[in-house]
Design a protein around this motif. Structure first.
Motif, PDB file in Angstrom:
ATOM      1  N   ILE A  59      46.353   7.228 -32.841  1.00  0.00           N
ATOM      2  CA  ILE A  59      47.121   6.320 -32.930  1.00  0.00           C
ATOM      3  C   ILE A  59      47.950   5.838 -34.191  1.00  0.00           C
ATOM      4  O   ILE A  59      49.418   5.435 -34.261  1.00  0.00           O
ATOM      5  CB  ILE A  59      46.284   4.989 -32.764  1.00  0.00           C
ATOM      6  CG1 ILE A  59      45.608   5.072 -31.379  1.00  0.00           C
ATOM      7  CG2 ILE A  59      47.103   3.765 -32.844  1.00  0.00           C
ATOM      8  CD1 ILE A  59      44.811   3.613 -31.126  1.00  0.00           C
ATOM      9  N   GLY A  60      47.359   6.362 -35.338  1.00  0.00           N
ATOM     10  CA  GLY A  60      48.275   6.447 -36.540  1.00  0.00           C
ATOM     11  C   GLY A  60      49.357   7.390 -36.808  1.00  0.00           C
ATOM     12  O   GLY A  60      50.268   7.267 -37.083  1.00  0.00           O
ATOM     13  N   VAL A  61      48.972   8.453 -36.304  1.00  0.00           N
ATOM     14  CA  VAL A  61      49.928   9.821 -36.040  1.00  0.00           C
ATOM     15  C   VAL A  61      51.040   9.334 -35.091  1.00  0.00           C
ATOM     16  O   VAL A  61      52.098   9.400 -35.216  1.00  0.00           O
ATOM     17  CB  VAL A  61      49.161  11.207 -35.712  1.00  0.00           C
ATOM     18  CG1 VAL A  61      50.312  12.095 -35.629  1.00  0.00           C
ATOM     19  CG2 VAL A  61      48.409  11.264 -36.396  1.00  0.00           C
ATOM     20  N   PHE A  62      50.939   8.703 -34.040  1.00  0.00           N
ATOM     21  CA  PHE A  62      51.773   8.216 -33.118  1.00  0.00           C
ATOM     22  C   PHE A  62      52.633   7.122 -33.798  1.00  0.00           C
ATOM     23  O   PHE A  62      53.799   7.364 -33.476  1.00  0.00           O
ATOM     24  CB  PHE A  62      51.005   7.832 -31.899  1.00  0.00           C
ATOM     25  CG  PHE A  62      52.163   7.423 -30.845  1.00  0.00           C
ATOM     26  CD1 PHE A  62      52.988   8.270 -30.111  1.00  0.00           C
ATOM     27  CD2 PHE A  62      52.224   6.014 -30.390  1.00  0.00           C
ATOM     28  CE1 PHE A  62      53.922   7.903 -29.080  1.00  0.00           C
ATOM     29  CE2 PHE A  62      53.250   5.629 -29.401  1.00  0.00           C
ATOM     30  CZ  PHE A  62      54.010   6.592 -28.998  1.00  0.00           C
ATOM     31  N   LYS A  63      52.256   6.245 -34.418  1.00  0.00           N
ATOM     32  CA  LYS A  63      52.752   5.051 -35.185  1.00  0.00           C
ATOM     33  C   LYS A  63      53.758   5.957 -36.362  1.00  0.00           C
ATOM     34  O   LYS A  63      55.161   5.569 -36.151  1.00  0.00           O
ATOM     35  CB  LYS A  63      52.047   4.292 -35.761  1.00  0.00           C
ATOM     36  CG  LYS A  63      52.642   3.215 -36.663  1.00  0.00           C
ATOM     37  CD  LYS A  63      51.927   2.795 -37.599  1.00  0.00           C
ATOM     38  CE  LYS A  63      51.782   3.476 -38.836  1.00  0.00           C
ATOM     39  NZ  LYS A  63      52.772   3.189 -39.942  1.00  0.00           N
ATOM     40  N   ASP A  64      53.349   6.826 -37.135  1.00  0.00           N
ATOM     41  CA  ASP A  64      54.060   7.463 -37.818  1.00  0.00           C
ATOM     42  C   ASP A  64      55.259   8.163 -37.219  1.00  0.00           C
ATOM     43  O   ASP A  64      56.414   8.438 -37.603  1.00  0.00           O
ATOM     44  CB  ASP A  64      53.328   8.573 -38.595  1.00  0.00           C
ATOM     45  CG  ASP A  64      52.535   7.871 -39.742  1.00  0.00           C
ATOM     46  OD1 ASP A  64      52.521   6.686 -39.852  1.00  0.00           O
ATOM     47  OD2 ASP A  64      51.581   8.569 -40.203  1.00  0.00           O
ATOM     48  N   PHE A  65      55.055   8.825 -36.103  1.00  0.00           N
ATOM     49  CA  PHE A  65      55.971   9.469 -35.184  1.00  0.00           C
ATOM     50  C   PHE A  65      57.020   8.460 -34.698  1.00  0.00           C
ATOM     51  O   PHE A  65      58.200   8.810 -34.884  1.00  0.00           O
ATOM     52  CB  PHE A  65      55.430  10.130 -34.036  1.00  0.00           C
ATOM     53  CG  PHE A  65      56.597  10.680 -33.061  1.00  0.00           C
ATOM     54  CD1 PHE A  65      57.148  11.779 -33.390  1.00  0.00           C
ATOM     55  CD2 PHE A  65      56.908  10.042 -31.755  1.00  0.00           C
ATOM     56  CE1 PHE A  65      58.138  12.307 -32.470  1.00  0.00           C
ATOM     57  CE2 PHE A  65      57.817  10.404 -30.922  1.00  0.00           C
ATOM     58  CZ  PHE A  65      58.393  11.369 -31.151  1.00  0.00           C
TER      59      PHE A  65
END
Length: 93
Positions: A59-65
């Motif tokens: 979820i955090g990686v997706f938010k950064d993306f």
């Protein structure tokens, strides 16, 4: 440099920083979760607990993306100021 080029440089720098943050987070995500998957496979293959960190960290990686590539200019430091200037231009017409 004039104010406009300073402003463009600052915005470009913010975008590059967001992209670097995403790539670093993605790299750590892949390496750590691969390591956790190997541990999970060898010690507790009957319960795939590794899916929890994969999902929640994902979820955090997706938010950064999203912040680096989709909402590039949104939520930046000067976003509010640019929108105020746009509204002032609309009101003055």
């Amino acid at each position: 440099m004039n104010k406009m080029s300073d402003n463009l440089y600052k915005r470009a720098e913010e975008i590059v920083e967001k992209k670097i943050k995403f790539y670093r987070n993605l790299q750590a995500y892949i390496i750590v979760n691969a390591f956790l998957a190997i541990i999970n496979w060898f010690f507790t293959p009957d319960f795939w607990w590794v899916l929890f960190p994969v999902f929640f960290w994902g979820i955090g990686v997706f938010k950064d993306f999203l912040m680096a590539f989709v909402f590039v200019d949104k939520f930046s430091d000067d976003y509010r100021e640019r929108k105020i200037q746009e509204e002032m231009m609309k009101l003055s017409d």
